[in-house]
Design a protein around this motif. Structure first.
Motif, PDB file in Angstrom:
ATOM      1  N   ASN A  54       0.900  39.338  64.248  1.00 15.87           N
ATOM      2  CA  ASN A  54       1.999  38.676  64.964  1.00 15.87           C
ATOM      3  C   ASN A  54       2.288  37.293  64.396  1.00 15.87           C
ATOM      4  OD1 ASN A  54       3.076  40.416  67.272  1.00 15.87           O
ATOM      5  ND2 ASN A  54       0.857  40.624  67.514  1.00 15.87           N
ATOM      6  N   GLN A  56       4.908  36.315  63.181  1.00 18.12           N
ATOM      7  CA  GLN A  56       6.267  35.880  63.497  1.00 18.12           C
ATOM      8  C   GLN A  56       6.275  34.846  64.627  1.00 18.12           C
ATOM      9  OE1 GLN A  56       5.071  38.808  64.398  1.00 18.12           O
ATOM     10  NE2 GLN A  56       5.467  38.997  66.593  1.00 18.12           N
ATOM     11  N   ALA A  79      11.787  38.891  62.906  1.00 13.65           N
ATOM     12  CA  ALA A  79      11.821  40.209  63.546  1.00 13.65           C
ATOM     13  C   ALA A  79      11.572  41.311  62.521  1.00 13.65           C
ATOM     14  CB  ALA A  79      13.164  40.414  64.239  1.00 13.65           C
ATOM     15  N   ARG A  80      12.144  41.138  61.334  1.00 10.51           N
ATOM     16  CA  ARG A  80      11.937  42.142  60.286  1.00 10.51           C
ATOM     17  C   ARG A  80      10.463  42.181  59.878  1.00 10.51           C
ATOM     18  NH1 ARG A  80      14.548  42.154  54.168  1.00 10.51           N
ATOM     19  NH2 ARG A  80      13.714  44.187  53.542  1.00 10.51           N
ATOM     20  N   TRP A  81       9.849  41.009  59.738  1.00 11.43           N
ATOM     21  CA  TRP A  81       8.426  40.955  59.420  1.00 11.43           C
ATOM     22  C   TRP A  81       7.615  41.696  60.487  1.00 11.43           C
ATOM     23  CZ3 TRP A  81       4.623  39.400  56.048  1.00 11.43           C
ATOM     24  CH2 TRP A  81       3.339  39.284  56.588  1.00 11.43           C
ATOM     25  N   HIS A  82       7.916  41.399  61.744  1.00  6.74           N
ATOM     26  CA  HIS A  82       7.175  41.971  62.860  1.00  6.74           C
ATOM     27  C   HIS A  82       7.237  43.498  62.847  1.00  6.74           C
ATOM     28  CE1 HIS A  82       5.582  42.650  66.822  1.00  6.74           C
ATOM     29  NE2 HIS A  82       6.734  43.075  67.306  1.00  6.74           N
ATOM     30  N   ASN A  83       8.371  44.047  62.446  1.00 10.96           N
ATOM     31  CA  ASN A  83       8.576  45.493  62.513  1.00 10.96           C
ATOM     32  C   ASN A  83       8.268  46.237  61.221  1.00 10.96           C
ATOM     33  OD1 ASN A  83       9.500  45.408  65.209  1.00 10.96           O
ATOM     34  ND2 ASN A  83      11.529  44.758  64.515  1.00 10.96           N
ATOM     35  N   THR A  84       7.838  45.502  60.191  1.00  9.68           N
ATOM     36  CA  THR A  84       7.566  46.168  58.915  1.00  9.68           C
ATOM     37  C   THR A  84       6.222  45.799  58.318  1.00  9.68           C
ATOM     38  OG1 THR A  84       8.790  44.416  57.745  1.00  9.68           O
ATOM     39  CG2 THR A  84      10.018  46.429  58.320  1.00  9.68           C
ATOM     40  N   ASP A  86       3.946  43.120  59.391  1.00 16.35           N
ATOM     41  CA  ASP A  86       2.895  42.475  60.175  1.00 16.35           C
ATOM     42  C   ASP A  86       1.734  43.437  60.414  1.00 16.35           C
ATOM     43  OD1 ASP A  86       2.395  39.913  61.938  1.00 16.35           O
ATOM     44  OD2 ASP A  86       1.728  41.641  63.105  1.00 16.35           O
ATOM     45  N   TRP A  89       1.370  45.686  64.073  1.00 14.20           N
ATOM     46  CA  TRP A  89       2.308  46.598  64.731  1.00 14.20           C
ATOM     47  C   TRP A  89       1.826  48.040  64.817  1.00 14.20           C
ATOM     48  CZ3 TRP A  89       5.427  50.644  62.804  1.00 14.20           C
ATOM     49  CH2 TRP A  89       5.474  50.812  61.420  1.00 14.20           C
ATOM     50  N   ARG A  90       0.816  48.396  64.029  1.00 17.06           N
ATOM     51  CA  ARG A  90       0.270  49.756  64.122  1.00 17.06           C
ATOM     52  C   ARG A  90      -0.907  49.854  65.091  1.00 17.06           C
ATOM     53  NH1 ARG A  90       1.285  48.691  58.771  1.00 17.06           N
ATOM     54  NH2 ARG A  90       2.758  50.056  57.671  1.00 17.06           N
ATOM     55  N   THR A 117      -1.638  40.028  69.516  1.00 15.39           N
ATOM     56  CA  THR A 117      -2.330  41.057  68.745  1.00 15.39           C
ATOM     57  C   THR A 117      -3.425  41.706  69.588  1.00 15.39           C
ATOM     58  OG1 THR A 117      -1.880  39.823  66.712  1.00 15.39           O
ATOM     59  CG2 THR A 117      -3.586  41.511  66.606  1.00 15.39           C
TER      60      THR A 117
END
Length: 364
Positions: A54, A56, A79-84, A86, A89-90, A117
């Protein structure tokens, strides 16, 4: 890819039990441990010293002292970092146990990112928070705790106490924090930092002793007109610390009247007396890759056993912790072998003082 190949290599070794492969890392190593726990189900446990996901929400390279002239990312880029990219996110898709060990004031991986996180992890998880420490930790936590979490899940040696979330309620006009634990516990404490979230590196954290009765912990939280963030912790006989996630407390919303924004404190208390433990605090940070002033000490002290020797020229003091929106006063005592002019600067303010051979108190 290199880390995935490393796990494959370990699995190929005849002396390795492929059902007992874990990963631990410090700083960027903690970042990549968080990433790998979310990616590679062959790992049975992850243990992160400092690093987290996280990013971002804030980090040194985008928002702190390591920007090196770069413009911070936009909201869309974050936001793009967070969804790709970071590493966190998994985590909701994996049940792998994972732990984070960090100082509350880590300048590289902000505490807001650690909290989110931690919340995202779907498996067994652990948190250790050490108040007022930056990107460094006391020796027992730095070395022992990170490995103890691996032992707990790879060798089935349960060592860490478990804690329930901390709750703060109005108890006859006083704020009382309570949390539960399971395991062998020797002491407990409540940490609290007043003010809204933010100023992660610079904010001061109070520590209040807690009482233990059975499996329950209890501590009184002084009321302030500012809201505060709190976390309860317990410590085992071997020094292993387990902390609750942060909770936000608003005295006014709970019906408790406060007359001051924050209880009085010394924002230099971790190092400003220059006693042995305080010098160790500076040295641990200096060894952790942060250039910190670690002074020579003198036995000539106005209080306590030691004072710090200021060499000719400019001395940059360690960070002075504070509370946003609240006025502060810096006080120190100085003396010299012979009369000298000393300039004290704090932020954009500075004053000149004439210092003689007797201790002189100066304020800014």
């Amino acid at each position: 890819m290199a880390l995935l190949k490393a796990v494959s290599y370990l699995e190929s070794r005849s002396e390795v039990d492929k059902n007992r492969i874990g990963m631990a890392g410090s700083s960027w190593g903690g970042f990549f441990t968080t990433l790998m726990v979310g990616i590679d189900s062959r790992l049975k446990v992850g243990s992160c010293l400092y690093g987290t996901g996280n990013l971002q929400l804030g980090n040194a390279w985008w928002d702190g002292n390591s920007k090196n002239g770069r413009e911070p990312p936009s909201a869309a880029e974050r936001a793009r970092w967070h969804n790709t990219l970071d590493p966190a996110w998994r985590l909701p898709t994996k049940k792998t146990p994972i732990a984070w060990f960090t100082g509350t004031n880590d300048q590289f991986y902000f505490l807001s990112g650690v909290m989110q996180t931690y919340d995202m992890a779907a498996g067994a998880k652990h948190l250790t928070l050490v108040p007022n420490w930056d990107h460094a930790l006391p020796q027992v936590i730095h070395d022992e705790s990170v490995m103890a979490w691996l032992d707990e899940h790879l060798q089935e040696k349960r060592r860490f106490p478990r804690v329930s979330p901390v709750e703060v309620k109005n108890d006859q006009g006083r704020l009382i924090a309570r949390w539960k634990f399971a395991g062998d516990v020797e002491q407990a404490d409540l940490i609290a930092s007043y003010g809204e979230p933010g100023n992660w590196r610079g904010r001061y954290w109070h520590s209040f002793a807690a009482t233990i009765e059975g499996g329950d912990c209890r501590a009184e939280l002084p009321a302030g007109t500012l809201p505060c963030l709190v976390s309860g912790s317990v410590v085992s006989a071997s020094g292993l610390r387990s902390s609750t996630r942060l909770a936000r407390v608003d005295s006014q919303a709970l019906g408790v009247t406060a007359s001051i924004p924050v209880p009085a404190y010394d924002g230099c208390q971790e190092w400003g007396g220059f006693e042995a433990g305080q010098i160790a605090y500076l040295d641990r940070h200096h060894r952790g890759g942060q250039t910190r002033w670690v002074p020579r000490v003198s036995d000539d002290a106005i209080e306590g056993k030691h004072s710090a020797i200021l060499e000719p020229g400019q001395t940059a003091l360690p960070p002075i912790l504070s509370t946003a929106t609240v006025p502060h006063r810096f006080t120190c005592s100085l003396k010299a072998d012979s009369p000298v002019e000393v300039i004290v600067q704090l932020g954009g303010e500075q004053r000149s003082f004439r210092i003689g051979t007797s201790w002189t108190e100066v304020q800014l």
